[in-house]
Design a protein around this motif. Sequence first.
Motif, PDB file in Angstrom:
ATOM      1  N   ARG A 138     100.550  43.506  62.843  1.00  0.00           N
ATOM      2  CA  ARG A 138      99.210  43.929  62.429  1.00  0.00           C
ATOM      3  C   ARG A 138      98.532  42.909  61.519  1.00  0.00           C
ATOM      4  NH1 ARG A 138      98.216  49.058  64.072  1.00  0.00           N
ATOM      5  NH2 ARG A 138     100.001  50.414  64.456  1.00  0.00           N
ATOM      6  N   GLU A 139      99.311  42.204  60.699  1.00  0.00           N
ATOM      7  CA  GLU A 139      98.702  41.237  59.792  1.00  0.00           C
ATOM      8  C   GLU A 139      98.071  40.057  60.532  1.00  0.00           C
ATOM      9  OE1 GLU A 139     103.250  40.566  59.226  1.00  0.00           O
ATOM     10  OE2 GLU A 139     101.918  42.058  60.164  1.00  0.00           O
ATOM     11  N   ASP A 140      98.446  39.880  61.819  1.00  0.00           N
ATOM     12  CA  ASP A 140      97.884  38.786  62.608  1.00  0.00           C
ATOM     13  C   ASP A 140      96.594  39.173  63.326  1.00  0.00           C
ATOM     14  OD1 ASP A 140      99.991  37.106  61.957  1.00  0.00           O
ATOM     15  OD2 ASP A 140     101.200  37.730  63.671  1.00  0.00           O
ATOM     16  N   ILE A 141      96.260  40.471  63.336  1.00  0.00           N
ATOM     17  CA  ILE A 141      95.112  40.936  64.124  1.00  0.00           C
ATOM     18  C   ILE A 141      93.800  40.298  63.683  1.00  0.00           C
ATOM     19  CG2 ILE A 141      93.704  42.966  64.678  1.00  0.00           C
ATOM     20  CD1 ILE A 141      96.295  44.561  64.963  1.00  0.00           C
ATOM     21  N   PRO A 142      93.484  40.200  62.381  1.00  0.00           N
ATOM     22  CA  PRO A 142      92.223  39.544  62.003  1.00  0.00           C
ATOM     23  C   PRO A 142      92.113  38.114  62.518  1.00  0.00           C
ATOM     24  CG  PRO A 142      93.097  40.789  60.147  1.00  0.00           C
ATOM     25  CD  PRO A 142      94.158  40.795  61.189  1.00  0.00           C
ATOM     26  N   MET A 143      93.178  37.327  62.351  1.00  0.00           N
ATOM     27  CA  MET A 143      93.163  35.942  62.826  1.00  0.00           C
ATOM     28  C   MET A 143      92.983  35.891  64.347  1.00  0.00           C
ATOM     29  SD  MET A 143      96.267  33.174  62.943  1.00  0.00           S
ATOM     30  CE  MET A 143      96.641  33.299  61.204  1.00  0.00           C
ATOM     31  N   LEU A 144      93.720  36.724  65.062  1.00  0.00           N
ATOM     32  CA  LEU A 144      93.619  36.732  66.521  1.00  0.00           C
ATOM     33  C   LEU A 144      92.229  37.150  66.976  1.00  0.00           C
ATOM     34  CD1 LEU A 144      97.065  38.358  67.417  1.00  0.00           C
ATOM     35  CD2 LEU A 144      96.352  36.020  67.953  1.00  0.00           C
ATOM     36  N   ALA A 145      91.682  38.196  66.335  1.00  0.00           N
ATOM     37  CA  ALA A 145      90.360  38.686  66.717  1.00  0.00           C
ATOM     38  C   ALA A 145      89.297  37.609  66.515  1.00  0.00           C
ATOM     39  CB  ALA A 145      90.018  39.939  65.906  1.00  0.00           C
ATOM     40  N   GLN A 146      89.339  36.919  65.372  1.00  0.00           N
ATOM     41  CA  GLN A 146      88.359  35.861  65.111  1.00  0.00           C
ATOM     42  C   GLN A 146      88.536  34.700  66.087  1.00  0.00           C
ATOM     43  OE1 GLN A 146      85.824  36.093  63.274  1.00  0.00           O
ATOM     44  NE2 GLN A 146      86.203  37.362  61.480  1.00  0.00           N
ATOM     45  N   HIS A 147      89.766  34.378  66.390  1.00  0.00           N
ATOM     46  CA  HIS A 147      90.041  33.286  67.331  1.00  0.00           C
ATOM     47  C   HIS A 147      89.496  33.620  68.717  1.00  0.00           C
ATOM     48  CE1 HIS A 147      92.209  29.999  69.307  1.00  0.00           C
ATOM     49  NE2 HIS A 147      92.581  30.880  70.207  1.00  0.00           N
ATOM     50  N   ILE A 148      89.772  34.847  69.183  1.00  0.00           N
ATOM     51  CA  ILE A 148      89.300  35.269  70.504  1.00  0.00           C
ATOM     52  C   ILE A 148      87.774  35.305  70.536  1.00  0.00           C
ATOM     53  CG2 ILE A 148      89.233  37.225  72.112  1.00  0.00           C
ATOM     54  CD1 ILE A 148      92.131  37.864  71.135  1.00  0.00           C
ATOM     55  N   LEU A 149      87.158  35.827  69.465  1.00  0.00           N
ATOM     56  CA  LEU A 149      85.698  35.858  69.384  1.00  0.00           C
ATOM     57  C   LEU A 149      85.104  34.454  69.463  1.00  0.00           C
ATOM     58  CD1 LEU A 149      84.544  38.502  66.737  1.00  0.00           C
ATOM     59  CD2 LEU A 149      83.911  38.368  69.155  1.00  0.00           C
ATOM     60  N   GLY A 150      85.717  33.527  68.742  1.00  0.00           N
ATOM     61  CA  GLY A 150      85.231  32.149  68.755  1.00  0.00           C
ATOM     62  C   GLY A 150      85.290  31.550  70.146  1.00  0.00           C
ATOM     63  N   ARG A 151      86.401  31.789  70.842  1.00  0.00           N
ATOM     64  CA  ARG A 151      86.537  31.250  72.203  1.00  0.00           C
ATOM     65  C   ARG A 151      85.508  31.865  73.153  1.00  0.00           C
ATOM     66  NH1 ARG A 151      89.692  33.572  75.845  1.00  0.00           N
ATOM     67  NH2 ARG A 151      91.111  34.456  74.305  1.00  0.00           N
ATOM     68  N   LEU A 152      85.346  33.191  73.081  1.00  0.00           N
ATOM     69  CA  LEU A 152      84.387  33.867  73.950  1.00  0.00           C
ATOM     70  C   LEU A 152      82.954  33.438  73.644  1.00  0.00           C
ATOM     71  CD1 LEU A 152      85.920  37.472  73.870  1.00  0.00           C
ATOM     72  CD2 LEU A 152      85.980  35.869  75.800  1.00  0.00           C
ATOM     73  N   ALA A 153      82.634  33.285  72.348  1.00  0.00           N
ATOM     74  CA  ALA A 153      81.280  32.885  71.959  1.00  0.00           C
ATOM     75  C   ALA A 153      80.966  31.472  72.444  1.00  0.00           C
ATOM     76  CB  ALA A 153      81.125  32.982  70.443  1.00  0.00           C
ATOM     77  N   ARG A 154      81.924  30.554  72.294  1.00  0.00           N
ATOM     78  CA  ARG A 154      81.698  29.184  72.768  1.00  0.00           C
ATOM     79  C   ARG A 154      81.458  29.159  74.274  1.00  0.00           C
ATOM     80  NH1 ARG A 154      85.788  28.181  69.031  1.00  0.00           N
ATOM     81  NH2 ARG A 154      87.375  28.112  70.670  1.00  0.00           N
ATOM     82  N   ALA A 155      82.220  29.984  75.009  1.00  0.00           N
ATOM     83  CA  ALA A 155      82.052  30.033  76.468  1.00  0.00           C
ATOM     84  C   ALA A 155      80.677  30.553  76.846  1.00  0.00           C
ATOM     85  CB  ALA A 155      83.141  30.906  77.087  1.00  0.00           C
ATOM     86  N   ALA A 156      80.115  31.433  75.999  1.00  0.00           N
ATOM     87  CA  ALA A 156      78.792  31.994  76.268  1.00  0.00           C
ATOM     88  C   ALA A 156      77.676  31.222  75.558  1.00  0.00           C
ATOM     89  CB  ALA A 156      78.750  33.461  75.843  1.00  0.00           C
ATOM     90  N   ASP A 157      78.041  30.104  74.922  1.00  0.00           N
ATOM     91  CA  ASP A 157      77.074  29.271  74.194  1.00  0.00           C
ATOM     92  C   ASP A 157      76.381  30.068  73.083  1.00  0.00           C
ATOM     93  OD1 ASP A 157      75.905  26.857  73.637  1.00  0.00           O
ATOM     94  OD2 ASP A 157      74.196  27.174  74.987  1.00  0.00           O
ATOM     95  N   LEU A 158      77.191  30.825  72.327  1.00  0.00           N
ATOM     96  CA  LEU A 158      76.682  31.632  71.223  1.00  0.00           C
ATOM     97  C   LEU A 158      77.365  31.228  69.924  1.00  0.00           C
ATOM     98  CD1 LEU A 158      76.864  35.179  72.901  1.00  0.00           C
ATOM     99  CD2 LEU A 158      74.793  33.798  72.566  1.00  0.00           C
ATOM    100  N   GLU A 159      76.735  31.572  68.823  1.00  0.00           N
ATOM    101  CA  GLU A 159      77.377  31.401  67.525  1.00  0.00           C
ATOM    102  C   GLU A 159      78.408  32.508  67.353  1.00  0.00           C
ATOM    103  OE1 GLU A 159      77.292  29.342  64.824  1.00  0.00           O
ATOM    104  OE2 GLU A 159      76.229  27.954  66.147  1.00  0.00           O
ATOM    105  N   PRO A 160      79.631  32.196  66.949  1.00  0.00           N
ATOM    106  CA  PRO A 160      80.641  33.243  66.773  1.00  0.00           C
ATOM    107  C   PRO A 160      80.196  34.255  65.720  1.00  0.00           C
ATOM    108  CG  PRO A 160      81.646  31.072  66.757  1.00  0.00           C
ATOM    109  CD  PRO A 160      80.162  30.853  66.690  1.00  0.00           C
TER     110      PRO A 160
END
Length: 456
Positions: free
Chosen positions: A323-345
Motif C-alpha cells: 500500500r505504501e507504494d500506491i501513491p508513487m505508482l499512481a503518479q507514475h501511471i498518470l504521468g505516462r498516460l498524460a504524456r501519451a495524451a499530450d497533457l500536463e500530468p
Amino acid sequence: MSLKNERRPRCRGEAKRVLVVDDEADIRELLDLTLARMGLHADCVGSLAEARRMLVGQRYQLCLTDMRLPDGEGLELVRHIAATVADLPVAVITAHGSAENAVSALKAGAFDYIAKPVSLDQLRGMVKSALELPSPDSDGGIGGESGLLGQSTAIGQVRMLIDRVARSQAPVHISGESGSGKELAARLIHTLGARRDRAFVPVNCGAIPENLMESEFFGYRKGAFTGASDDREGFFHVADGGTLFLDEVAELPLTMQVKLLRAIQEKRVRKVGATTEEAVDVRVICATHQDLKVLVEKGRFRQDLFYRLNVIELRMPALRECREDIPMLAQHILGRLARAADLEPPLLTAPALEALQGYPFPGNVRELENVMERALALMAGDRIDVVDLNLAPSQLTGATTSAVGGSLQDHLDQVERQAILDALKQSNNNRTAAARLLGVTFRSLRYRMARLGMNE
C-alpha cells in the motif's frame, strides 16, 4: 597490504579463463580443446580440493564441473562458489537423463547444466551465454520507466530475487494474482540476464486451441497435415537463444505437458511431421495465478513438469500488500498516460491518495492503471479527487457490491459471469455446448471461468 587473495580485474587483452573440474582425463582434454578454439584459457583439474585451491589464487569467468568427483559431489563446489565467489557462473555436467541431478544443481545456484555425452554445440552455446552475463555492479537495474517501481519491503525482496535469478538459466515459476506484474517480472529477468539481446517470446497458454498446441510450440513440416503448405517454426525455435515465457501454464492439457517436459529436459524439439529432433537453447519462465501444487494434487498438472518448472519460484505480491507504494505508482501511471495524451500530468489530491491506499485492488496494478486512465478521461479540473476515481463503494466500506456504484471492471465481470451462467443453464452445464453458444473456444471459456472464480 597483501593482495594475494584479492580478486583483481583482468588486464586488457588477457584471455578469459575457465576452470574445468572433471576426473576423466579425456573429458578434460575435450573441454580444454573446445574452449581453446573459442579463444579461452582453461585450467583443468580432477578433484574438489584442486578446484578450491585454484579458486583462491586465480580469477575465472566460468567454472565447468562434473557432478561426480573422487573426493565429493559437484554440488559441493556449486555451493562453495555461491558462498565465496558469487559473481562466478558455474555449470555442471550431468549423466545423460539425470533430471534430478540437473534440477538439484540449478536449485543450488548453478548457472546451467549440460548432459553427457557432451554436445559441443550445446557446450559452446552455454559458455557463450555465461560469458555474456552483465557484471553484478553494472548499470541497468530494475527501477525506472520499464522497471519494478516501489519502496515497500515486498517489492524490495522481489527485486533482489530477480537480480539473482537473472544470472542463471534455471526455469522460473512466477506466481501471483492476475494483474500483479508477472509478465513484467519475466521480462526483467530476461533483460538483466545473458539472453537480453535475444528474443523474449510471450505465449498465453490459455488462448491456443488444444489441437494446434503441438504445431504452435514445436512447428511443423510442409505436408504434415492439411493446410501445411510450408515449413513453419514454433515458439521454441523463435525463442532459440532467448526466453520463452509461458503465461497461464496451468491451462496446458496433460498431453501437451508431457511434450513440454521432454523439450525442457532434453533441450530438443521435433516438428510435427519431422523424423528428427532439433537442438534448441531456450530459457523457460512460466506464470500462473492458480496454485500449481493444488492442481498437481488434483491430477490436473503433472508432478514431474511442476518439478522442472518450479526450480526457482518468484511470488509477485498483491498491490494491497504494498500500500505504501500506491501513491508513487499512481503518479507514475498518470504521468505516462498524460504524456501519451499530450497533457500536463494532473495532481492527485490528498483525499484521493488516501482513498487509493484504502482500496483493496482485487485487479492489482492492472486495475490501478484502469482507474487512473478513467480518472484522467473524466476529471473536470486540473486535479484528480476522490469522486474522479469512481472506486467501488463496496470495496471501501465493506458493503455488498451492487449493480450501481461498482467499478467498471466489476460491471464487466458481472455481465460476463451472467452470460456464462445463462449459456451453461441453456446447455445443461455442457461446457463445450456453452462455449459454442457464446461464440468462444472451449479453452477460452475455461480460462474466463477460472478468472471469474467459477471453476471448482
